[in-house]
Design a protein around this motif. Structure first.
Motif, mmCIF file in Angstrom:
data_model
loop_
_atom_site.group_PDB
_atom_site.id
_atom_site.type_symbol
_atom_site.label_atom_id
_atom_site.label_comp_id
_atom_site.label_asym_id
_atom_site.label_seq_id
_atom_site.Cartn_x
_atom_site.Cartn_y
_atom_site.Cartn_z
ATOM 1 N N SER A 253 0.924 -1.135 0.089
ATOM 2 C CA SER A 253 -0.011 0.127 -0.060
ATOM 3 C C SER A 253 0.875 1.133 -0.046
ATOM 4 C CB SER A 253 -1.017 -0.001 1.240
ATOM 5 O OG SER A 253 -1.656 -1.124 1.343
ATOM 6 N N ARG A 254 0.573 2.278 -0.991
ATOM 7 C CA ARG A 254 1.104 3.634 -0.950
ATOM 8 C C ARG A 254 0.645 4.370 0.468
ATOM 9 N NH1 ARG A 254 -0.489 4.960 -5.497
ATOM 10 N NH2 ARG A 254 1.550 4.718 -6.455
ATOM 11 N N ASP A 270 -2.489 1.967 -4.670
ATOM 12 C CA ASP A 270 -3.748 2.472 -4.133
ATOM 13 C C ASP A 270 -4.311 1.086 -3.549
ATOM 14 O OD1 ASP A 270 -6.249 3.466 -3.313
ATOM 15 O OD2 ASP A 270 -6.655 4.318 -5.012
ATOM 16 N N ASP A 273 -8.079 0.302 -4.532
ATOM 17 C CA ASP A 273 -8.527 0.017 -6.089
ATOM 18 C C ASP A 273 -7.897 -1.293 -6.435
ATOM 19 O OD1 ASP A 273 -8.864 0.018 -8.712
ATOM 20 O OD2 ASP A 273 -8.066 1.896 -8.926
#
Length: 319
Positions: A253-254, A270, A273
């Motif tokens: 995850s960012r 993201d 998503d």
């Protein structure tokens, strides 16, 4: 200095907190204290009596180290508390009702009473400041490490698969990982204990392996096309580090702690998503050699020896 360490989580889990405790026990001279097991009656007794009251009366040691944010509210001896994450405050919907009610009411008192608070990442330290107003001067950042059993040399599992690792609980975002693997046309293997929240590790291209020992986990990391860890919230993210130490390409995850741990050695996506996660899987597979080199270098920056050494310094500071 005689230091008591709460090892109760060893009776409840084999996940990240258990790794943390075992690693400290192997490297520091600590007296173990613990209470109860996983049953509901034990949980109530532990959280309503043993932690806030019985541990408050603990004597016979120079220091108490609470390995999670459960601890005494009026300790007789200096106390250090480790906070692994504050997910229950950011994502209460992902936790059982009792935990949602207990933590906001009791944990602030525990942290207020502690001499020092250990945060496992810069991200968690910031969360402590923002969500619970813990003064920064009280916080010490001590990152987790990676065990020597997680190394690039060794057996590799057979097959062409993407690997997901984590307890089956809502914040691990397994449903989106499954959807992303399907979009990427990849088999997904899932390693992790059954948790809560109705999370199901099933699907036409999904194999749930359950809990496995470290040797088998390392074998799965090494054999994977990539490791996908799109958690919605982490205080650190030990599987990211373990996967990189085994030479696996990582998708995570960012933002938050997982990006902090991974640095530039993983594909950041993201987590909300599935299409973005699927694209990340495709990129990681195409960049396996590059990410392997970056990940191995990144993993070398973290060691349990360093964690123990810095923890000992926090003890000395606290007394």
């Amino acid at each position: 200095m005689k230091t008591a360490l709460d090892v109760t989580p060893l009776r409840l889990t084999r996940a990240g907190t258990a790794r943390y405790i075992r690693s400290l026990l192997e490297r520091l001279d600590l007296e173990r204290v613990a209470f109860g097991g996983p049953g509901r009656a034990a949980v109530l007794a532990r959280e309503l009596w043993w932690y806030p009251l019985r541990l408050s009366a603990l004597a016979g040691a120079d220091l108490l180290h609470c390995s999670t944010y459960y601890g005494p509210v009026r300790p007789r001896i200096p106390t250090v508390v480790t906070v692994h994450d504050l997910a229950v405050l950011r994502h209460p919907e992902a936790f059982p009702r009792w935990t949602r009610a207990y933590v906001p009411r009791v944990v602030p008192h525990v942290l207020r009473a502690a001499r020092r608070v250990i945060a496992v990442s810069e991200f968690t330290a910031s969360e402590l400041e923002v969500l619970l107003r813990v003064p920064r001067e009280k916080i010490r950042i001590v990152p987790n490490g990676v065990d020597a059993s997680f190394a690039p040399e060794g057996p590799r599992a057979d097959g062409a698969y993407v690997l997901a690792v984590g307890t089956l609980e809502p914040r691990k975002n397994l449903a989106r990982a499954i959807e992303a693997a399907t979009l990427a046309g990849a088999e997904l293997r899932v390693v992790g204990a059954r948790g809560w929240g109705g999370v199901d590790a099933s699907g036409p291209n999904v194999t749930w392996l359950g809990e496995v020992d470290d040797a088998e986990l390392a074998r799965q990391y090494r054999g994977s096309l990539c490791v996908v860890y799109p958690s919605l919230y982490e205080g650190f993210g030990i599987p990211v580090l373990e996967a990189m130490a085994c030479g696996a390409a990582v998708v995570t995850s960012r933002g938050g702690a997982t990006e902090e741990v991974a640095g530039d050695a993983a594909v950041l996506v993201d987590a909300g998503d599935p299409a973005a996660i699927a694209a990340g899987i495709a990129e990681a597979i195409s960049r396996r050699a590059d990410l392997r080199a970056l990940g191995l270098g990144r993993a070398r920056a973290f060691s349990w020896d360093e964690t123990a050494s810095r923890t000992r310094s926090v003890y000395e500071d606290a007394v």
